[in-house]
Design a protein around this motif. Structure first.
Motif, PDB file in Angstrom:
ATOM      1  N   ILE A 149       0.854  -1.194   0.000  1.00  0.00           N
ATOM      2  CA  ILE A 149       0.000   0.000   0.000  1.00  0.00           C
ATOM      3  C   ILE A 149       0.889   1.243   0.000  1.00  0.00           C
ATOM      4  O   ILE A 149       1.800   1.356   0.821  1.00  0.00           O
ATOM      5  CB  ILE A 149      -0.918   0.008   1.249  1.00  0.00           C
ATOM      6  CG1 ILE A 149      -1.822  -1.235   1.236  1.00  0.00           C
ATOM      7  CG2 ILE A 149      -1.760   1.288   1.303  1.00  0.00           C
ATOM      8  CD1 ILE A 149      -2.679  -1.409   2.482  1.00  0.00           C
ATOM      9  N   ALA A 150       0.636   2.164  -0.921  1.00  0.00           N
ATOM     10  CA  ALA A 150       1.403   3.408  -0.979  1.00  0.00           C
ATOM     11  C   ALA A 150       0.571   4.544  -0.393  1.00  0.00           C
ATOM     12  O   ALA A 150      -0.628   4.649  -0.663  1.00  0.00           O
ATOM     13  CB  ALA A 150       1.779   3.721  -2.423  1.00  0.00           C
ATOM     14  N   VAL A 151       1.226   5.377   0.406  1.00  0.00           N
ATOM     15  CA  VAL A 151       0.543   6.527   0.987  1.00  0.00           C
ATOM     16  C   VAL A 151       0.698   7.718   0.047  1.00  0.00           C
ATOM     17  O   VAL A 151       1.824   8.147  -0.224  1.00  0.00           O
ATOM     18  CB  VAL A 151       1.116   6.871   2.377  1.00  0.00           C
ATOM     19  CG1 VAL A 151       0.337   8.037   2.994  1.00  0.00           C
ATOM     20  CG2 VAL A 151       1.080   5.656   3.280  1.00  0.00           C
ATOM     21  N   ASP A 152      -0.387   8.195  -0.451  1.00  0.00           N
ATOM     22  CA  ASP A 152      -0.483   9.296  -1.412  1.00  0.00           C
ATOM     23  C   ASP A 152       0.081   8.902  -2.779  1.00  0.00           C
ATOM     24  O   ASP A 152      -0.624   8.960  -3.773  1.00  0.00           O
ATOM     25  CB  ASP A 152       0.185  10.569  -0.876  1.00  0.00           C
ATOM     26  CG  ASP A 152      -0.540  11.820  -1.365  1.00  0.00           C
ATOM     27  OD1 ASP A 152      -1.606  11.668  -1.977  1.00  0.00           O
ATOM     28  OD2 ASP A 152      -0.048  12.941  -1.120  1.00  0.00           O
ATOM     29  N   LEU A 153       1.356   8.512  -2.810  1.00  0.00           N
ATOM     30  CA  LEU A 153       1.999   8.093  -4.067  1.00  0.00           C
ATOM     31  C   LEU A 153       3.035   7.037  -3.738  1.00  0.00           C
ATOM     32  O   LEU A 153       3.647   7.093  -2.670  1.00  0.00           O
ATOM     33  CB  LEU A 153       2.733   9.285  -4.696  1.00  0.00           C
ATOM     34  CG  LEU A 153       1.875  10.471  -5.118  1.00  0.00           C
ATOM     35  CD1 LEU A 153       2.709  11.752  -5.123  1.00  0.00           C
ATOM     36  CD2 LEU A 153       1.288  10.227  -6.497  1.00  0.00           C
ATOM     37  N   PRO A 154       3.295   6.097  -4.646  1.00  0.00           N
ATOM     38  CA  PRO A 154       4.458   5.225  -4.449  1.00  0.00           C
ATOM     39  C   PRO A 154       5.708   6.108  -4.395  1.00  0.00           C
ATOM     40  O   PRO A 154       5.841   7.027  -5.214  1.00  0.00           O
ATOM     41  CB  PRO A 154       4.460   4.350  -5.703  1.00  0.00           C
ATOM     42  CG  PRO A 154       3.048   4.371  -6.191  1.00  0.00           C
ATOM     43  CD  PRO A 154       2.538   5.747  -5.863  1.00  0.00           C
ATOM     44  N   SER A 155       6.590   5.870  -3.444  1.00  0.00           N
ATOM     45  CA  SER A 155       7.754   6.749  -3.295  1.00  0.00           C
ATOM     46  C   SER A 155       8.710   6.533  -4.453  1.00  0.00           C
ATOM     47  O   SER A 155       9.202   5.419  -4.661  1.00  0.00           O
ATOM     48  CB  SER A 155       8.457   6.447  -1.977  1.00  0.00           C
ATOM     49  OG  SER A 155       7.540   6.635  -0.920  1.00  0.00           O
ATOM     50  N   GLY A 156       8.962   7.605  -5.198  1.00  0.00           N
ATOM     51  CA  GLY A 156       9.897   7.483  -6.317  1.00  0.00           C
ATOM     52  C   GLY A 156       9.296   7.914  -7.633  1.00  0.00           C
ATOM     53  O   GLY A 156       9.930   7.784  -8.674  1.00  0.00           O
ATOM     54  N   ILE A 157       8.052   8.422  -7.603  1.00  0.00           N
ATOM     55  CA  ILE A 157       7.460   8.939  -8.844  1.00  0.00           C
ATOM     56  C   ILE A 157       7.204  10.440  -8.688  1.00  0.00           C
ATOM     57  O   ILE A 157       6.996  10.942  -7.589  1.00  0.00           O
ATOM     58  CB  ILE A 157       6.150   8.213  -9.243  1.00  0.00           C
ATOM     59  CG1 ILE A 157       5.060   8.355  -8.182  1.00  0.00           C
ATOM     60  CG2 ILE A 157       6.415   6.754  -9.512  1.00  0.00           C
ATOM     61  CD1 ILE A 157       3.752   7.702  -8.583  1.00  0.00           C
ATOM     62  N   ALA A 158       7.247  11.132  -9.831  1.00  0.00           N
ATOM     63  CA  ALA A 158       7.018  12.580  -9.823  1.00  0.00           C
ATOM     64  C   ALA A 158       5.511  12.839  -9.806  1.00  0.00           C
ATOM     65  O   ALA A 158       4.774  12.275 -10.602  1.00  0.00           O
ATOM     66  CB  ALA A 158       7.658  13.207 -11.051  1.00  0.00           C
ATOM     67  N   THR A 159       5.068  13.684  -8.898  1.00  0.00           N
ATOM     68  CA  THR A 159       3.630  13.909  -8.710  1.00  0.00           C
ATOM     69  C   THR A 159       2.949  14.463  -9.968  1.00  0.00           C
ATOM     70  O   THR A 159       1.844  14.053 -10.314  1.00  0.00           O
ATOM     71  CB  THR A 159       3.405  14.925  -7.565  1.00  0.00           C
ATOM     72  OG1 THR A 159       4.149  14.504  -6.433  1.00  0.00           O
ATOM     73  CG2 THR A 159       1.943  15.037  -7.205  1.00  0.00           C
ATOM     74  N   ASP A 160       3.609  15.373 -10.657  1.00  0.00           N
ATOM     75  CA  ASP A 160       2.878  16.180 -11.645  1.00  0.00           C
ATOM     76  C   ASP A 160       2.947  15.716 -13.096  1.00  0.00           C
ATOM     77  O   ASP A 160       2.079  16.051 -13.887  1.00  0.00           O
ATOM     78  CB  ASP A 160       3.372  17.632 -11.589  1.00  0.00           C
ATOM     79  CG  ASP A 160       3.004  18.294 -10.266  1.00  0.00           C
ATOM     80  OD1 ASP A 160       2.181  17.711  -9.526  1.00  0.00           O
ATOM     81  OD2 ASP A 160       3.534  19.376  -9.990  1.00  0.00           O
ATOM     82  N   ASP A 161       4.000  14.989 -13.459  1.00  0.00           N
ATOM     83  CA  ASP A 161       4.103  14.655 -14.885  1.00  0.00           C
ATOM     84  C   ASP A 161       4.113  13.158 -15.181  1.00  0.00           C
ATOM     85  O   ASP A 161       4.259  12.749 -16.327  1.00  0.00           O
ATOM     86  CB  ASP A 161       5.331  15.330 -15.517  1.00  0.00           C
ATOM     87  CG  ASP A 161       6.644  14.809 -14.951  1.00  0.00           C
ATOM     88  OD1 ASP A 161       6.617  13.833 -14.184  1.00  0.00           O
ATOM     89  OD2 ASP A 161       7.693  15.384 -15.290  1.00  0.00           O
ATOM     90  N   GLY A 162       3.953  12.354 -14.148  1.00  0.00           N
ATOM     91  CA  GLY A 162       3.853  10.912 -14.393  1.00  0.00           C
ATOM     92  C   GLY A 162       5.186  10.234 -14.648  1.00  0.00           C
ATOM     93  O   GLY A 162       5.216   9.081 -15.088  1.00  0.00           O
ATOM     94  N   ALA A 163       6.280  10.914 -14.363  1.00  0.00           N
ATOM     95  CA  ALA A 163       7.599  10.294 -14.585  1.00  0.00           C
ATOM     96  C   ALA A 163       7.940   9.367 -13.416  1.00  0.00           C
ATOM     97  O   ALA A 163       7.591   9.645 -12.269  1.00  0.00           O
ATOM     98  CB  ALA A 163       8.670  11.372 -14.717  1.00  0.00           C
ATOM     99  N   VAL A 164       8.597   8.260 -13.728  1.00  0.00           N
ATOM    100  CA  VAL A 164       9.130   7.384 -12.680  1.00  0.00           C
ATOM    101  C   VAL A 164      10.604   7.737 -12.520  1.00  0.00           C
ATOM    102  O   VAL A 164      11.384   7.596 -13.460  1.00  0.00           O
ATOM    103  CB  VAL A 164       8.948   5.892 -13.046  1.00  0.00           C
ATOM    104  CG1 VAL A 164       9.650   4.999 -12.033  1.00  0.00           C
ATOM    105  CG2 VAL A 164       7.469   5.544 -13.112  1.00  0.00           C
ATOM    106  N   LEU A 165      10.968   8.224 -11.339  1.00  0.00           N
ATOM    107  CA  LEU A 165      12.327   8.745 -11.136  1.00  0.00           C
ATOM    108  C   LEU A 165      13.255   7.697 -10.536  1.00  0.00           C
ATOM    109  O   LEU A 165      14.429   7.967 -10.311  1.00  0.00           O
ATOM    110  CB  LEU A 165      12.274   9.970 -10.203  1.00  0.00           C
ATOM    111  CG  LEU A 165      11.345  11.105 -10.635  1.00  0.00           C
ATOM    112  CD1 LEU A 165      11.290  12.201  -9.578  1.00  0.00           C
ATOM    113  CD2 LEU A 165      11.799  11.683 -11.968  1.00  0.00           C
ATOM    114  N   THR A 166      12.692   6.514 -10.248  1.00  0.00           N
ATOM    115  CA  THR A 166      13.446   5.507  -9.511  1.00  0.00           C
ATOM    116  C   THR A 166      13.414   4.177 -10.239  1.00  0.00           C
ATOM    117  O   THR A 166      12.330   3.677 -10.566  1.00  0.00           O
ATOM    118  CB  THR A 166      12.813   5.333  -8.113  1.00  0.00           C
ATOM    119  OG1 THR A 166      12.833   6.606  -7.476  1.00  0.00           O
ATOM    120  CG2 THR A 166      13.561   4.323  -7.280  1.00  0.00           C
ATOM    121  N   GLU A 167      14.576   3.608 -10.471  1.00  0.00           N
ATOM    122  CA  GLU A 167      14.636   2.314 -11.144  1.00  0.00           C
ATOM    123  C   GLU A 167      14.181   1.207 -10.191  1.00  0.00           C
ATOM    124  O   GLU A 167      14.453   1.265  -8.993  1.00  0.00           O
ATOM    125  CB  GLU A 167      16.076   2.044 -11.584  1.00  0.00           C
ATOM    126  CG  GLU A 167      16.167   1.443 -12.963  1.00  0.00           C
ATOM    127  CD  GLU A 167      17.608   1.383 -13.432  1.00  0.00           C
ATOM    128  OE1 GLU A 167      18.152   0.271 -13.448  1.00  0.00           O
ATOM    129  OE2 GLU A 167      18.154   2.456 -13.741  1.00  0.00           O
TER     130      GLU A 167
END
Ligand code: NPW
Ligand code: ADP
Ligand code: K
Length: 464
Positions: A149-167
């Motif tokens: 379960i992720a709180v608000d967002l899975p940690s490691g993604i950018a909130t506004d543009d849908g980019a995944v910043l974490t491999e």
């Protein structure tokens, strides 16, 4: 109700902060808001995972604060819950929440997995990808858990543009969106990681948003007073490849248009399809939408047909080849039309039509709409409808079986039917997009565009 009013609001990180600030300005404390967020999280964990051992991993910000609040509440319910921290809380509210937990806090790097993993590392405050060691540990904890379960967002993604910043970011089973959906819950590739999204109502105001989720349209069935023209008359301008135009025309019929006419067709198709020259159709004031592009071709004959369409006063839907032929002069004409046009490019067509707009998909869709003065539907696995005034709607993921030749032609015809029944350009694009996605769900695996058109009546039925 308009497509805009019907859709759930989607807030960016900045809009979320502003909305929260409005509550604080009204006298609410950060701690009180965090108490609501933590309670929503505890309820979600309790309802969806049940009384099994749970590990909540907390970051240094308020996302971590939500985790501490939920941990304390779940412990009170008798659950076996452990907390692991990546770093000490850095905000007053998160410190207050950790004090409220009061129990042991393990080091994140050494924490053992549990049946339920709750990711409260980072939310809307994430500024960069996770460090490799943190990402690896999070992935290992997720792999060992039964429910994530992720709180608000899975940690490691950018909130506004849908980019995944974490491999190596895990795909979560559930995400609790606090206060409102965020763009990352709906924009790919981030949206691939959120699983089922539940919005936790914590009372923040959402009316200032410029972005919403696509909702099912409400459409009326014909009444005794209706006749074929009042239900909507659609014209499809055909060209070099008759199959595509025929698909668009058939889709318009199946989406409920009362009269559909095709020009430059090679014959064939449903007997109910009328074949008429384009010149006659553009002078027919009953035509409520003229779709051009599917099967048009890109030769000089196609250019001539497009010029006729652009010179007409009929509400236009411009798709496929017509988008590529439009060019800058065509775009200028579009913006000057009395009836707002609809453009339905996929990424390749968009790049040709708007060279130099390079950004995330949402920004591109908005910029294309603003530049053209038309409603722009950017097709893809996360389709977006943007209005020139800046408003935009994101569709939830549609079945990937749609990646099949001719499905775009079906979308064009479906939207044309919505436009011809009297919806404005934005509502027509939204309604058509919803029907298209639903028809794909109904048509099922290995659908072909013909099946999609055939499934439209059952999708339409759900909107009546
Ligand atoms: N606002 C409110 O009142 C409420 C908010 N709520 C909740 O708060 C969440 C937003 O909270 P938030 O703004 O504190 O940000 P959050 O996501 O916890 O992280 C920020 C911290 O992380 C750090 N950092 C960032 N990226 C990093 C990285 N890759 N690796 C390492 N560190 C990194 C960053 O420091 P930096 O190094 O960037 O200066 C900063 O210290 C929101 O999603 C919701 O869950 C609810 O409780 C309701 C009330
Ligand atoms: N992977 C995917 N997942 C969901 N929808 C998709 C996917 N790929 C394509 N689509 C949808 O299928 C349609 C394809 O349209 P388009 O590219 O114009 O194809 P064609 O020109 O063959 O008709 C669009 O509505 C698009 O949003
Ligand atoms: K999180």
């Amino acid at each position: 109700m308009s497509a805009w009013d019907a859709g759930r609001p989607i807030l960016t990180a900045g809009e979320t902060r502003a909305a929260e600030q409005a509550l604080f300005d009204g006298g609410m404390s950060v701690e009180a808001l965090m108490a609501r967020a933590g309670a929503a999280l505890a309820e979600l964990v309790w309802r969806h995972a049940g009384p099994v051992d749970t590990l909540i991993v907390c970051g240094p910000g308020n996302n971590g604060g939500d985790g501490y609040v939920a941990a304390a509440l779940l412990r009170r319910l008798g659950m076996t819950v452990r907390v692991a921290a990546l770093a000490a809380p850095r905000t007053d509210a998160a410190r207050h929440a950790r004090d409220g937990w009061g129990g042991a806090v393990e080091a994140f790097a050494e924490s053992a997995p549990a049946t339920v993993l709750v990711d409260a590392l980072f939310g809307t405050g994430l500024t960069r990808g996770l460090d490799t060691a943190v990402a690896t540990k999070l992935a290992a904890l997720a792999a060992a858990a039964t429910v994530t379960i992720a709180v608000d967002l899975p940690s490691g993604i950018a909130t506004d543009d849908g980019a995944v910043l974490t491999e190596g970011l895990p795909r979560f089973d559930l995400t609790l969106a606090l206060g409102a959906l965020k763009p990352a819950h709906r924009l790919r590739p981030a949206a691939d990681h959120v699983g089922r999204v539940v919005v936790g109502e914590i009372g923040i105001p959402t009316d200032a948003t410029g972005l919403r989720e696509l909702a099912r349209p409400r459409l009326s069935a014909p009444t005794a007073a209706d006749h074929k023209y009042s239900r909507g008359m659609v014209a499809v301008a055909g060209g070099a490849m008759p199959g595509a135009a025929l698909l668009a025309a058939t889709a318009a019929q199946r989406a409920g248009a009362g009269y559909v006419a095709l020009s430059n067709g090679a014959g064939g198709g449903p007997m109910a399809l009328v074949h008429r020259p384009l010149e006659a159709l553009i002078d027919d004031k009953r035509v409520g939408a003229l779709a051009i592009g599917p099967g048009l071709g890109r030769d000089s004959a196609a250019r001539d047909i497009l010029a006729v369409a652009l010179g007409s006063a009929r509400p236009l839907l411009v798709d496929a080849d017509a988008l590529v032929l439009l060019g800058q002069p065509g775009l200028k004409r579009l913006g000057a039309l009395e009836a707002m046009a609809i453009l339905t490019p996929h990424e390749g067509e968009f790049a040709k039509l708007f060279p130099g707009i390079a950004s995330d998909r949402l920004s591109r869709a908005r910029a294309g709409a603003a530049r053209s003065g038309a409603v722009l539907l950017l097709k893809g696995s996360d389709s977006i409808v943007a209005h020139p005034d800046g408003r935009a709607v994101i569709a939830p993921a549609a079945p990937a079986w749609l990646a099949s030749a001719g499905t775009g032609d079906v979308l064009a015809g479906t939207i044309a039917a919505m436009r011809a029944r009297g919806l404005d350009a934005f509502d027509a694009a939204c309604a058509g997009l919803w029907l298209h996605g639903e028809a794909a769900r109904i048509a099922g695996p290995a659908l072909i565009a013909d099946d999609l058109a055939a499934a439209l009546p059952r999708a339409l039925e759900q909107c009546l």
